[in-house]
Design an enzyme around this catalytic site. Structure first.
Site, short mmCIF file in Angstrom:
data_model
loop_
_atom_site.label_atom_id
_atom_site.label_comp_id
_atom_site.label_asym_id
_atom_site.label_seq_id
_atom_site.Cartn_x
_atom_site.Cartn_y
_atom_site.Cartn_z
CB ILE A 1 -0.92 0.09 1.25
CG1 ILE A 1 -0.15 -0.23 2.54
CG2 ILE A 1 -2.14 -0.77 1.10
CD1 ILE A 1 -0.88 0.17 3.81
CE1 TYR B 1 -4.99 0.82 3.70
CE2 TYR B 1 -6.96 0.85 5.08
CZ TYR B 1 -5.82 0.20 4.62
OH TYR B 1 -5.52 -1.06 5.08
CB SER B 2 -11.94 3.54 3.25
OG SER B 2 -13.11 2.78 3.29
CE LYS C 1 -5.84 -2.12 1.74
NZ LYS C 1 -4.85 -3.04 1.14
CB ILE D 1 -1.78 -6.24 11.81
CG1 ILE D 1 -3.05 -6.78 11.14
CG2 ILE D 1 -0.71 -7.32 11.93
CD1 ILE D 1 -3.76 -7.87 11.87
#
Ligand SMILES: NC(=O)c1ccc[n+]([C@@H]2O[C@H](COP(=O)([O-])OP(=O)(O)OC[C@H]3O[C@@H](n4cnc5c(N)ncnc54)[C@H](OP(=O)(O)O)[C@@H]3O)[C@@H](O)[C@H]2O)c1
Ligand SMILES: *[C@@H]1O[C@H](CO)[C@@H](O)[C@H](O)[C@H]1NC(C)=O
Ligand SMILES: *[C@@H]1O[C@H](CO)[C@@H](O)[C@H](O)[C@H]1NC(C)=O
Length: 294
Positions: free
Chosen positions: A121, A183-184, A187, A218
């Site tokens: 990314i 970003y969303s 995706k 994460i």
């Protein structure tokens, strides 16, 4: 429908999902021995950990990212860990010619390909949408169009090997998460493209699996640096996350959810109680007042 009824149905769903997932786990690491695998964004984070797992399982590995010095270190470690072979190509996925080049490099090295893990990314911000449309355009190139470009280039080899494509996405690619608009966007685009492609391949009996990975928070260096000040939950370990992604790809799963429950519950609520999910998502963030208005 009353809220309690919705929650009850969601909980029944959770139990069923749990049973469904745990019922079929027969991953054998030997399957990856001598398999030819591309991992993108493998100079750090989850991608780096996936390279190390594949190395221990004896795969041929081709990794890519921009930073040559980091890639050299990851390749050296992969060879120590037992990779059948390990190579890198450095460059930026802003450039579609580079995305194509990575796949051509695999063809040159191995004459075929068994698995392609799309994970990189581009850098983005965690804040209110700032109105910068050029940033969205650039992020779409890196996070989305380069995935499509690599897929177009790799499909002939993957059809031949009955191989797998693994797409690494996020809860922000399935649900409404604030402060991640660019970003969303990228995706969600991945879900649309790869979902449609999977349907077409099923219709055409092309045996290439597509595994869509929906990840929660994460503990990679970049994620912790970007969001730890606002997250109420602790991040999950990147090593286990990397292994779950590889297992999902090998088992030709439709989706990987990690951490399983942190992802399964939002996904169930998304359709049954969307307002509740929106609320819980906002509630899972703290110190929101610290996030700067643009
Ligand atoms: N960590 C989380 O909490 C989390 C949550 C949900 C989903 N995910 C997903 O998991 C995947 C990996 O995330 P991560 O946390 O491991 O990220 P990371 O550690 O920041 O790794 C990103 C990788 O992409 C590479 N990259 C950055 N810009 C690039 C460019 N322009 N061209 C080519 N490569 C580029 C980076 O290397 P260079 O800088 O050297 O190029 C690096 O290898 C991503 O798809 C992410 O969306 C992560
Ligand atoms: C790879 O990295 C080296 C050293 O940083 C750089 O000189 C070269 O231009 C990079 N290659 C690509 C394709 O970006
Ligand atoms: C698809 O390929 C996989 C891996 O080679 C194989 O296990 C599976 O049986 C194949 N499925 C079909 C429908 O041919």
């Amino acid at each position: 429908m009353g809220l309690l009824k919705k929650i009850f149905i969601a909980l029944v769903g959770v139990v069923l999902a749990f049973w469904f997932y745990s019922a079929r786990e027969d991953f054998k690491p030997e399957i990856l021995q001598e398999k030819r695998v591309i991992v993108t964004g493998a100079s750090s984070g989850i991608g780096e950990e996936m390279a190390y797992h594949l190395a221990r399982m004896g795969s041929h590995i081709l990794i890519t990212a921009r930073t040559e010095s980091k890639l050299q270190k990851v390749v050296a470690r992969c060879l120590e860990l037992g990779a059948a072979s390990a190579q890198y190509v450095n460059g930026s996925m802003e450039d579609m010619a580079f995305a194509e080049h990575v796949v051509q490099e695999a063809e040159k090295l191995w004459g075929g390909l068994d698995m392609m893990i799309l994970n990189h990314i581009g850098h983005t911000y965690f804040s209110y949408f700032d109105g910068d449309i050029d940033h969205i355009r650039k992020l779409l190139e890196i996070n989305f169009l380069s995935y499509v470009t690599m897929t177009v280039s790799a499909l002939p080899m993957l059809k031949e090997s009955r191989g797998s494509i693994v797409v690494v996405s996020s809860l922000a690619g399935k649900t409404r998460v604030p402060f991640t608009a660019p970003y969303s966007t990228t995706k969600f685009a991945l879900d649309g493209f790869f979902g449609s492609l999977q349907q077409e391949m099923t219709i055409q009996n092309a045996n290439v699996s597509i595994t869509f990975c929906v990840l929660g928070y994460i503990n990679t260096e970049s994620a912790v640096k970007t969001v730890s000040h606002v997250m109420k939950v602790a991040p999950a370990p990147k090593e286990e996350c990397a292994l779950e992604i590889i297992k999902g790809g090998v088992l030709r799963k439709r989706e990987v959810h990690y951490p399983r429950i942190n992802v399964a519950i939002p996904l169930l609520l998304r359709d049954w109680a969307p307002e509740l999910l929106d609320f819980l998502t906002r509630y899972s963030l703290s110190n929101v007042e610290q996030i700067k208005h643009q």
